[in-house]
Scaffold this motif. Sequence first.
Motif, PDB file in Angstrom:
ATOM      1  N   MET A   1       1.260  -1.046   0.065  1.00 34.96           N
ATOM      2  CA  MET A   1       0.145  -0.046  -0.250  1.00 34.96           C
ATOM      3  C   MET A   1       0.949   1.275  -0.275  1.00 34.96           C
ATOM      4  SD  MET A   1      -2.900   0.774  -0.282  1.00 34.96           S
ATOM      5  CE  MET A   1      -4.212   2.885   0.303  1.00 34.96           C
ATOM      6  N   LYS A   2       2.296   1.471   0.829  1.00 31.90           N
ATOM      7  CA  LYS A   2       2.774   2.287   0.845  1.00 31.90           C
ATOM      8  C   LYS A   2       3.577   2.711  -0.244  1.00 31.90           C
ATOM      9  CE  LYS A   2       3.109   2.101   6.139  1.00 31.90           C
ATOM     10  NZ  LYS A   2       4.018   2.015   6.838  1.00 31.90           N
ATOM     11  N   ASN A   3       3.455   1.743  -1.210  1.00 30.44           N
ATOM     12  CA  ASN A   3       4.414   1.919  -2.204  1.00 30.44           C
ATOM     13  C   ASN A   3       3.516   1.922  -3.802  1.00 30.44           C
ATOM     14  OD1 ASN A   3       6.104   0.215  -0.828  1.00 30.44           O
ATOM     15  ND2 ASN A   3       6.746  -1.601  -2.674  1.00 30.44           N
ATOM     16  N   GLU A   4       2.263   2.054  -3.087  1.00 22.34           N
ATOM     17  CA  GLU A   4       1.303   2.551  -4.317  1.00 22.34           C
ATOM     18  C   GLU A   4       0.768   3.688  -3.698  1.00 22.34           C
ATOM     19  OE1 GLU A   4      -2.965   1.863  -5.555  1.00 22.34           O
ATOM     20  OE2 GLU A   4      -2.496   0.081  -4.171  1.00 22.34           O
ATOM     21  N   ILE A   5       0.735   4.545  -2.208  1.00 21.76           N
ATOM     22  CA  ILE A   5       0.347   5.708  -2.409  1.00 21.76           C
ATOM     23  C   ILE A   5       1.763   6.320  -2.961  1.00 21.76           C
ATOM     24  CG2 ILE A   5       0.632   7.591  -0.671  1.00 21.76           C
ATOM     25  CD1 ILE A   5      -0.850   5.550   0.921  1.00 21.76           C
ATOM     26  N   GLY A   6       3.593   6.052  -2.778  1.00 20.87           N
ATOM     27  CA  GLY A   6       4.358   6.340  -3.635  1.00 20.87           C
ATOM     28  C   GLY A   6       4.087   7.198  -4.681  1.00 20.87           C
TER      29      GLY A   6
END
Length: 302
Positions: A1-6
């Motif tokens: 999820m954090k990768n997607e947000i970044g």
Amino acid sequence: MKNEIGYNFAEWLSNLSEEERTAFNKSSFENTKAEYEKFKASFGSGYCYVCGAPLASFVDSHSCPHWFLLPEGIRKRRLPEVAERYGFFQIQSYLRWVANEEAFARNINDLREEGSGKLFETTIRFKNFEWSFSCGEQDYRGHPSSRNARHPHYHLQMKVDQRVLIKFNEFHLPFSDRDIINIEAQRALPEVVKNKFTFGEGMSDILNQAMLPQVLDGTSATDAQDEAHFKLDTFVKADEGTLISGDDLAAIIEEAKSKGVTVASLLHKLPNVSIQSVVTPGPGVVEQSLRNSRGRSNDGEA
């Protein structure tokens, strides 16, 4: 999820028009400038702009970046609280501003060519303090087999009076969610998203190919060699079939002395020559303290 947000953040930036991107960058700069001016005014008066307390004071109930300046009563075991509250980039920004109060850029060594190839390697110096940040790819991914380091993290070494107070392997300091979003955005679209420490510039910001003309033209000679930002080596070669006039060269050296500039900045006045200048960190630049794969620094400390 954090990768997607970044990634989504990087994608949003890349889709901005040139005018929108300029406005975004200008707004970010103005906000940082206002914060920096508050820092500078408070720091010059001996106070912390974050918590408002004197820099020499330790308020137990309020963790603050100025704890890294070791106010009376602080214990090193409390410093991870600061890292967890403020994150990697915010702490480093604060310490970079502190370092540049003493000497611009030379107290911040973030040159990749002087590192060991990790994702992040920076050493920052201020007076008798030295802080070194280190994060490798495995640190960033987390160590699945470790009870205390499964999360994305970085390592910190801290020296006082050249003695190690905090060893690289003592703490696994977590990246904040905001840190990870910024890192992932940079990794997703590095040509669009670039991390800059505004007013906290280090040697990588001024010692690169793009800045070489400004370095050559804007650097002044100094008699205090131990404090020099740069070591400048210049090679002059006469074109085939020509000679370099000793009188012309002597005149340039004298002109450089009288103006307080480098000889290299005036060598373009010589006719029929090719010039190559090599700029490397000077003896005044803080040396990077590096961490090897076992968590030891390059000066033998575990």
